[in-house]
Write a protein that holds these residues in place. Structure first.
Motif, PDB file in Angstrom:
ATOM      1  N   VAL A 160       0.799  -1.229   0.000  1.00  0.00           N
ATOM      2  CA  VAL A 160       0.000   0.000   0.000  1.00  0.00           C
ATOM      3  C   VAL A 160       0.829   1.276   0.000  1.00  0.00           C
ATOM      4  CG1 VAL A 160      -2.125  -0.922   0.953  1.00  0.00           C
ATOM      5  CG2 VAL A 160      -0.292  -0.232   2.493  1.00  0.00           C
ATOM      6  N   MET A 211      -8.411  -8.033   3.133  1.00  0.00           N
ATOM      7  CA  MET A 211      -7.530  -6.908   2.787  1.00  0.00           C
ATOM      8  C   MET A 211      -8.286  -5.875   1.952  1.00  0.00           C
ATOM      9  SD  MET A 211      -4.592  -7.250   4.205  1.00  0.00           S
ATOM     10  CE  MET A 211      -3.415  -8.434   4.852  1.00  0.00           C
ATOM     11  N   ARG A 226     -10.385  -3.638   3.982  1.00  0.00           N
ATOM     12  CA  ARG A 226      -9.620  -2.629   4.735  1.00  0.00           C
ATOM     13  C   ARG A 226      -9.088  -1.520   3.836  1.00  0.00           C
ATOM     14  NH1 ARG A 226     -11.654  -3.091   9.231  1.00  0.00           N
ATOM     15  NH2 ARG A 226     -13.167  -4.250   8.033  1.00  0.00           N
ATOM     16  N   TYR A 227      -8.504  -1.926   2.702  1.00  0.00           N
ATOM     17  CA  TYR A 227      -7.783  -0.967   1.859  1.00  0.00           C
ATOM     18  C   TYR A 227      -8.505  -0.668   0.549  1.00  0.00           C
ATOM     19  CZ  TYR A 227      -3.745  -1.336   4.947  1.00  0.00           C
ATOM     20  OH  TYR A 227      -2.918  -1.280   6.021  1.00  0.00           O
ATOM     21  N   TYR A 273      -7.907  -1.080  -4.318  1.00  0.00           N
ATOM     22  CA  TYR A 273      -6.526  -0.674  -4.588  1.00  0.00           C
ATOM     23  C   TYR A 273      -5.533  -1.794  -4.258  1.00  0.00           C
ATOM     24  CZ  TYR A 273      -2.215   2.002  -4.130  1.00  0.00           C
ATOM     25  OH  TYR A 273      -0.938   2.449  -4.258  1.00  0.00           O
ATOM     26  N   VAL A 274      -5.855  -2.557  -3.229  1.00  0.00           N
ATOM     27  CA  VAL A 274      -4.893  -3.526  -2.713  1.00  0.00           C
ATOM     28  C   VAL A 274      -4.758  -4.772  -3.605  1.00  0.00           C
ATOM     29  CG1 VAL A 274      -6.335  -4.981  -1.221  1.00  0.00           C
ATOM     30  CG2 VAL A 274      -4.056  -4.320  -0.453  1.00  0.00           C
ATOM     31  N   LEU A 308      -5.348   6.781  -0.735  1.00  0.00           N
ATOM     32  CA  LEU A 308      -6.185   5.645  -1.068  1.00  0.00           C
ATOM     33  C   LEU A 308      -7.639   6.007  -0.800  1.00  0.00           C
ATOM     34  CD1 LEU A 308      -4.286   2.624   0.474  1.00  0.00           C
ATOM     35  CD2 LEU A 308      -3.948   3.777  -1.683  1.00  0.00           C
ATOM     36  N   THR A 334     -11.141   5.824   0.768  1.00  0.00           N
ATOM     37  CA  THR A 334     -11.461   5.376   2.120  1.00  0.00           C
ATOM     38  C   THR A 334     -12.651   4.443   2.086  1.00  0.00           C
ATOM     39  OG1 THR A 334     -10.787   7.548   2.774  1.00  0.00           O
ATOM     40  CG2 THR A 334     -11.822   6.218   4.451  1.00  0.00           C
ATOM     41  N   ILE A 355      -3.608  -2.266  10.053  1.00  0.00           N
ATOM     42  CA  ILE A 355      -4.166  -2.949   8.881  1.00  0.00           C
ATOM     43  C   ILE A 355      -5.687  -2.998   8.986  1.00  0.00           C
ATOM     44  CG2 ILE A 355      -4.275  -5.149   7.621  1.00  0.00           C
ATOM     45  CD1 ILE A 355      -1.317  -5.568   8.390  1.00  0.00           C
ATOM     46  N   GLY A 357      -6.970   0.017   7.759  1.00  0.00           N
ATOM     47  CA  GLY A 357      -6.540   0.350   6.402  1.00  0.00           C
ATOM     48  C   GLY A 357      -5.533   1.486   6.360  1.00  0.00           C
ATOM     49  N   ALA A 378      -2.072   3.177   5.723  1.00  0.00           N
ATOM     50  CA  ALA A 378      -0.917   2.907   4.871  1.00  0.00           C
ATOM     51  C   ALA A 378       0.313   3.653   5.374  1.00  0.00           C
ATOM     52  CB  ALA A 378      -1.214   3.307   3.435  1.00  0.00           C
ATOM     53  N   GLU A 386      -2.198   8.922  10.312  1.00  0.00           N
ATOM     54  CA  GLU A 386      -3.562   8.878   9.799  1.00  0.00           C
ATOM     55  C   GLU A 386      -4.495   8.986  10.999  1.00  0.00           C
ATOM     56  OE1 GLU A 386      -4.932   5.918   6.996  1.00  0.00           O
ATOM     57  OE2 GLU A 386      -3.107   6.121   5.812  1.00  0.00           O
TER      58      GLU A 386
END
Lengths: 150, 199
Positions: free
Chosen positions: A45, A84, A87-88, A91-92, B50, B52, B150, B153, B155, B159
């Motif tokens: 990330v 994953m 969470r992200y 994009y991940v 990224l 959200t 994690i 989320g 990175a 944050e």
């Protein structure tokens, strides 16, 4: 000579080095192989275009460890990737899913190929060559003879 | 070798010009995309942030060890029923230095509590940072192996997440909070959420 070959082989193989550290690896080779598969699907990330399998970033390390913990706990590959993504975001994923926002990625190349084909056809027609035109055999033969002479 | 080819008569057909426009259109389209990105950077839009996905979803469960000498760690269940800001930071994080004075001011104003997650750090270094620069956090927890990061989320540090009284994430700030961010985005939203809570 033998040494040189060995050196060359070693250098070639070293290209395939990964970021996974021995301490991270699972004892069971089958589970470890699964962990590697999952890791290659997930994008680091903080480094844009590396998988977490290749990345030396600390967060990538922690994600690899988490992948292995989940595998050991009995999660399927898909469950881990889904976690994953939850969470992200998408994009991940390193390979984008087929959906409206990624449509251009998936069909773009074919559209461009099609446009290219039309352009070539138009150019050929413009130059007086009908792409569908069947060239008579004797003409073709005469052409290749001329080619032979030069 | 000079232009003998050019002397050949070309077929007198009306040439169609449209294929020549394709590269031009493509270049213009690409230029438009680049121009938009550049203008976004100019206007301070986070282009690399990224998306959200956790916005308007319940805060992930976490249960973090306290820093040594602190009585309480950080547990999502303990924080229910209040509007709060949770901030991921690390003593290794350069932009956290920039954010830190803002957090101190926000904490001193006392609108909402700030909870700190010492991410990927040793407790000694975290404590040293707080001792040297001041501690804006109502409570702190340790996240040495990124479990909570994690789950949120996260990175890159810092944050921060604004969580409402129902435990729903209402705002995410990727990167340091400036005084302007606080005054124009987070504070008004926090005030609104607190007003809703009282109703």
């Amino acid at each position: 000579m033998k040494r040189l070959v060995l050196l060359a082989a070693a250098l070639c193989l070293s290209g395939a080095a990964y970021a996974v550290e021995p301490a991270e690896m699972l004892k069971d080779p089958a589970l470890e192989a699964r962990a590697r598969d999952v890791s290659k699907e997930l994008r680091c990330v903080v480094c844009q275009n590396e998988t977490i399998d290749e990345s030396h970033a600390e967060i990538a390390h922690d994600m690899r460890v988490l992948v292995r913990e989940r595998i050991t706990a009995g999660d399927s590959n898909q469950q881990i990737i889904d976690y994953m993504v939850s969470r992200y975001g998408d994009y991940v994923r390193l390979s984008p899913r087929f959906m409206t926002s990624t449509l251009i990625l998936w069909i773009g190349p074919f559209v461009i190929l099609l446009i290219g084909g039309f352009v070539v056809a138009a150019r050929l027609r413009q130059a007086g060559l009908d792409p569908d035109l069947q060239i008579p055999d004797e003409q073709l033969a005469a052409h290749s003879e001329m080619g032979d002479k030069t | 070798m000079t232009d003998t080819v050019a002397t050949q008569p070309r077929p007198q057909k009306k040439a169609s010009r449209w294929p020549y426009l394709i590269p031009l259109v493509a270049v213009l389209a690409l230029g438009g995309v680049f121009a938009k990105r550049l203008l976004d950077v100019e206007r301070g839009v986070e282009v690399n942030a990224l998306p959200t996905v956790l916005l308007d979803t319940p805060v992930p469960a976490f249960d973090l060890e306290p820093l040594p000498g602190h009585a309480q760690g950080l547990k999502n269940e303990d924080l229910k029923g209040q509007v709060y800001l949770i901030n991921f930071w690390g003593s290794w994080c350069v932009t956290c230095l920039y954010e830190h004075p803002v957090l101190l001011k926000v904490a001193a104003a006392g609108d909402i509590p700030i909870y700190g997650v010492a991410w990927r750090d040793t407790p000694e270094k975290s404590l040293a940072w707080l001792a040297e620069r001041g501690d804006p956090y109502a409570r702190s927890g340790q996240d040495p192996n990124s479990k909570a990061a994690i789950a949120f989320g996260v990175a890159q540090a810092p944050e921060s997440f604004l969580v409402d009284a129902q435990g729903i994430i209402r705002y995410k700030q990727a990167g340091p909070i400036s005084m302007q961010d606080w005054q124009t985005k987070i504070q008004p939203l926090a005030a609104m959420l607190k007003a809703q809570q009282k109703q």
